[in-house]
Write a protein that holds these residues in place. Sequence first.
Motif: not given
Length: 457
Positions: A212-231
């Motif tokens: 889902i995050a591939q090809n993203q640049t510094q202009e883009d945004h990645f939102i994720y769960c900091a409580d998820d152990p696998e992530t």
Amino acid sequence: MNPLEQNTTSFNTKRLVVLGAGESGVGAAILAQKHGFDVFVSDFGAIADHYKAELTAFNIPFEENQHTEDLILNATEVVKSPGIPDKAPIIKKLLEKNIPILSEIEFAGRYTKAKTICITGSNGKTTTTLLTYHILKKAGLNVGLAGNIGKSFAKQVAQENFDYYVLEISSFMLDNMYQFKADIAILLNITPDHLDRYNYEMRNYVNSKFRIAQNQTQEDHFIYCADDPETEAVIADFAIKAQIHPFSIKKEVANGAFASGQTITFNLNHSDKLTMSFSDLALQGSHNVYNSMASGIAAKILDLRNATIRESMGDFKNIEHRLEHVAKISGITFINDSKATNVNSTWYALESVNTDVVLIMGGVDKGNDYSMIKDLVKQKVKAIVCLGKDNKAIHDAFEDDVEVIVNTFSAREAVEVAYHLAKKGSTVLLSPACASFDLFKNYEDRGNQFKAAVREL
């Protein structure tokens, strides 16, 4: 390896074959025809009448109940339905001939300049997608809804002119995405699911989700769960270039969202702080706090007004087949959670119910690990009604925890048995933890048959 991983194929290809004539396949065919491709659609099963009518209206040739190799293996590119596994014979032959195979999302992404908010995760992605779409729509943005939900992304790109798309994206879609880029990517969580498609290797599935995050640049945004152990365990391995926005209900985080007590704080670096009480949210339960945080961060990235975000999160209505209240009969509550096709979804369902439970579960087991729900089953579940052709794994997992485990083979039978096992004040919960294809067309069919059976009691 798919050839598109190795080099960028020219987009001026002539013959496009679409495998699978469902919503995504028909949409891809319509878009391809619009852009001058020689298009052919092939489905190994029967094609629904309304899709056949649509293909016919556009003069797009198609076949059903077969894959004619002479008409497929001459393709320049193939758009594949996400439901077709790589081990399918026709896919193996395409790979042998180095014919690129891509997803509808990848193909449609070539022909739109709209901003994309892309949401994936083992659980909660449909709810989060719909909530995000609801917020953007309420804010007055020109937005489309697509991916695993709603109308085909490709068809909308062909026929609409949206400025934004909110896309629910499954791991199967991600597997065949190469140049596509999400402007805002949301990864909700990663728990074991679909491992039969990933050689029963959890890391293969994790790698798929992080596409889902591939090809993203510094202009883009990645939102994720900091409580998820696998992530959390692997996020550093992926060297994400986008601006990162975590969310957590366990700790304070920067440039994201966190909960303290019963209050959520959105504190993105560039925008006004927003605080909301849990009680302000239309979606209740800790898993829905996470979903609301993810949607809220996306809205804040787009600089939507705090008042709009607050109002939208308060008046949102959830989807059919996800913890859907069906009826209360003789003091017994019936809940349809047919969309729970993995164990973690069933964990969320059990966590959200505060009464004794008669649990209807079962179906096609995808390598399930039932240990994660054993404690909740011991605490809340008084009987399990199995609904599937092969229920051995469920019996083995819970025979020491639940006194009554019954096998049934239709929704009507399951509902009748559950009704007799339940007591006044308890809940009959359909939350299968399994796919539906052994007895039903899909999870919607399973949920609809369950609801019909409840109403016949």
